[in-house]
Scaffold this motif. Structure first.
Motif, mmCIF file in Angstrom:
data_model
loop_
_atom_site.group_PDB
_atom_site.id
_atom_site.type_symbol
_atom_site.label_atom_id
_atom_site.label_comp_id
_atom_site.label_asym_id
_atom_site.label_seq_id
_atom_site.Cartn_x
_atom_site.Cartn_y
_atom_site.Cartn_z
ATOM 1 N N ARG A 1 0.816 -1.224 0.000
ATOM 2 C CA ARG A 1 0.000 0.000 0.000
ATOM 3 C C ARG A 1 0.845 1.268 0.000
ATOM 4 N NH1 ARG A 1 -3.129 1.278 4.161
ATOM 5 N NH2 ARG A 1 -1.809 0.227 5.706
ATOM 6 N N PHE A 2 1.989 1.236 0.648
ATOM 7 C CA PHE A 2 2.856 2.415 0.757
ATOM 8 C C PHE A 2 4.095 2.214 -0.109
ATOM 9 C CE2 PHE A 2 1.608 4.088 5.261
ATOM 10 C CZ PHE A 2 0.270 4.011 4.910
ATOM 11 N N THR A 3 4.515 3.286 -0.793
ATOM 12 C CA THR A 3 5.698 3.238 -1.636
ATOM 13 C C THR A 3 6.589 4.432 -1.354
ATOM 14 O OG1 THR A 3 4.455 2.131 -3.398
ATOM 15 C CG2 THR A 3 6.559 3.135 -3.995
ATOM 16 N N ILE A 4 7.845 4.159 -1.071
ATOM 17 C CA ILE A 4 8.809 5.223 -0.836
ATOM 18 C C ILE A 4 9.602 5.469 -2.115
ATOM 19 C CG2 ILE A 4 10.601 3.630 0.008
ATOM 20 C CD1 ILE A 4 11.430 5.821 1.992
ATOM 21 N N SER A 5 9.934 6.728 -2.346
ATOM 22 C CA SER A 5 10.756 7.088 -3.493
ATOM 23 C C SER A 5 11.564 8.332 -3.130
ATOM 24 C CB SER A 5 9.886 7.343 -4.735
ATOM 25 O OG SER A 5 9.001 8.424 -4.515
ATOM 26 N N ARG A 6 12.481 8.701 -3.995
ATOM 27 C CA ARG A 6 13.298 9.877 -3.738
ATOM 28 C C ARG A 6 13.748 10.500 -5.036
ATOM 29 N NH1 ARG A 6 18.025 8.076 -0.103
ATOM 30 N NH2 ARG A 6 18.748 10.227 -0.408
ATOM 31 N N ASP A 7 14.021 11.805 -4.978
ATOM 32 C CA ASP A 7 14.589 12.556 -6.092
ATOM 33 C C ASP A 7 15.805 13.285 -5.529
ATOM 34 O OD1 ASP A 7 15.279 14.367 -8.063
ATOM 35 O OD2 ASP A 7 13.198 14.758 -8.638
ATOM 36 N N ASN A 8 16.979 12.728 -5.766
ATOM 37 C CA ASN A 8 18.187 13.323 -5.193
ATOM 38 C C ASN A 8 18.476 14.704 -5.773
ATOM 39 O OD1 ASN A 8 18.577 11.182 -3.464
ATOM 40 N ND2 ASN A 8 20.120 10.174 -4.741
ATOM 41 N N GLY A 9 18.028 14.953 -6.977
ATOM 42 C CA GLY A 9 18.219 16.273 -7.574
ATOM 43 C C GLY A 9 17.430 17.358 -6.865
ATOM 44 N N LYS A 10 16.361 16.954 -6.174
ATOM 45 C CA LYS A 10 15.520 17.896 -5.435
ATOM 46 C C LYS A 10 15.676 17.762 -3.924
ATOM 47 C CE LYS A 10 11.931 18.144 -9.000
ATOM 48 N NZ LYS A 10 10.492 17.950 -9.320
ATOM 49 N N ASN A 11 16.606 16.896 -3.490
ATOM 50 C CA ASN A 11 16.795 16.651 -2.052
ATOM 51 C C ASN A 11 15.461 16.312 -1.372
ATOM 52 O OD1 ASN A 11 19.490 17.187 -2.323
ATOM 53 N ND2 ASN A 11 19.521 18.955 -0.954
ATOM 54 N N THR A 12 14.662 15.499 -2.026
ATOM 55 C CA THR A 12 13.312 15.225 -1.539
ATOM 56 C C THR A 12 13.019 13.731 -1.591
ATOM 57 O OG1 THR A 12 12.546 17.375 -2.335
ATOM 58 C CG2 THR A 12 10.859 15.730 -1.854
ATOM 59 N N ALA A 13 12.374 13.264 -0.535
ATOM 60 C CA ALA A 13 11.858 11.903 -0.484
ATOM 61 C C ALA A 13 10.343 11.968 -0.421
ATOM 62 C CB ALA A 13 12.417 11.165 0.732
ATOM 63 N N TYR A 14 9.723 10.884 -0.870
ATOM 64 C CA TYR A 14 8.259 10.856 -0.941
ATOM 65 C C TYR A 14 7.733 9.563 -0.307
ATOM 66 C CZ TYR A 14 9.308 14.275 -4.586
ATOM 67 O OH TYR A 14 9.797 15.357 -5.277
ATOM 68 N N LEU A 15 6.495 9.645 0.146
ATOM 69 C CA LEU A 15 5.797 8.448 0.597
ATOM 70 C C LEU A 15 4.410 8.478 -0.016
ATOM 71 C CD1 LEU A 15 5.912 5.890 2.354
ATOM 72 C CD2 LEU A 15 4.798 7.226 4.163
ATOM 73 N N ARG A 16 4.177 7.566 -0.955
ATOM 74 C CA ARG A 16 2.864 7.432 -1.564
ATOM 75 C C ARG A 16 2.080 6.411 -0.750
ATOM 76 N NH1 ARG A 16 -1.209 9.774 -4.480
ATOM 77 N NH2 ARG A 16 -2.434 8.153 -5.569
ATOM 78 N N MET A 17 0.911 6.811 -0.270
ATOM 79 C CA MET A 17 0.087 5.957 0.573
ATOM 80 C C MET A 17 -1.256 5.730 -0.105
ATOM 81 S SD MET A 17 0.938 7.632 4.303
ATOM 82 C CE MET A 17 0.026 9.130 3.947
ATOM 83 N N ASN A 18 -1.544 4.482 -0.403
ATOM 84 C CA ASN A 18 -2.792 4.107 -1.061
ATOM 85 C C ASN A 18 -3.675 3.292 -0.127
ATOM 86 O OD1 ASN A 18 -2.020 5.287 -3.551
ATOM 87 N ND2 ASN A 18 -0.949 3.414 -4.151
ATOM 88 N N ASN A 19 -4.950 3.268 -0.440
ATOM 89 C CA ASN A 19 -5.910 2.455 0.294
ATOM 90 C C ASN A 19 -5.798 2.674 1.809
ATOM 91 O OD1 ASN A 19 -7.976 0.597 0.596
ATOM 92 N ND2 ASN A 19 -6.612 -1.167 0.583
ATOM 93 N N LEU A 20 -5.823 3.925 2.192
ATOM 94 C CA LEU A 20 -5.663 4.266 3.606
ATOM 95 C C LEU A 20 -6.849 3.795 4.436
ATOM 96 C CD1 LEU A 20 -4.168 7.791 3.028
ATOM 97 C CD2 LEU A 20 -3.058 5.965 4.331
ATOM 98 N N THR A 21 -6.559 3.396 5.657
ATOM 99 C CA THR A 21 -7.573 2.968 6.609
ATOM 100 C C THR A 21 -7.476 3.841 7.858
ATOM 101 O OG1 THR A 21 -6.249 1.398 7.867
ATOM 102 C CG2 THR A 21 -7.169 0.613 5.785
ATOM 103 N N PRO A 22 -8.510 3.837 8.699
ATOM 104 C CA PRO A 22 -8.415 4.625 9.946
ATOM 105 C C PRO A 22 -7.211 4.240 10.806
ATOM 106 C CG PRO A 22 -10.678 4.043 9.510
ATOM 107 C CD PRO A 22 -9.851 3.316 8.480
#
Length: 121
Positions: free
Chosen positions: A67-88
């Motif tokens: 459900r969760f996917t981590i990624s990064r863009d070193n050119g932007k000094n940024t990391a991301y967390l994509r979260m799908n199908n969220l539950t309470p």
């Protein structure tokens, strides 16, 4: 000085998705593995996922795998967390941090200030 600033939290309905961002400054971002963790009310903070410095290796905990996917863009000094199908049960304050593989488990350090995610049923 190492600094990590999270953003992108908010309120969603169950089944919804969010993408969190983590902007880094003050250190060589592309030399560090970066991870995400969370802390729900009344619970301890838990590490969820870690991505290698080059982005070619990932660890994902069983609690969010698929459900969760981590990624990064070193050119932007940024990391991301994509979260799908969220539950309470995913409602928490989400943090990014540096991470590494310690003795039998992943370790996290230098947490940011966090961004809050609320999930309604």
């Amino acid at each position: 000085q190492l600094k990590l600033v999270e953003s992108g939290g908010g309120s969603v309905h169950a089944g919804g998705s969010l993408t969190l961002s983590c902007v880094a400054s003050g250190f060589g971002f592309d030399s560090y593995a970066i991870g995400w963790g969370r802390q729900a009310p009344g619970k301890e903070r838990e590490g969820l996922t870690c991505i290698s410095s080059g982005g070619d290796g990932r660890y994902v905990s069983d609690s969010v795998k698929g459900r969760f996917t981590i990624s990064r863009d070193n050119g932007k000094n940024t990391a991301y967390l994509r979260m799908n199908n969220l539950t309470p049960e995913d409602a928490a304050v989400y943090y990014c941090a540096t991470c590494w593989y310690g003795v039998g488990q992943y370790e996290y350090d230098y947490w940011g200030q966090g961004t809050r995610v609320t999930v309604s049923s």
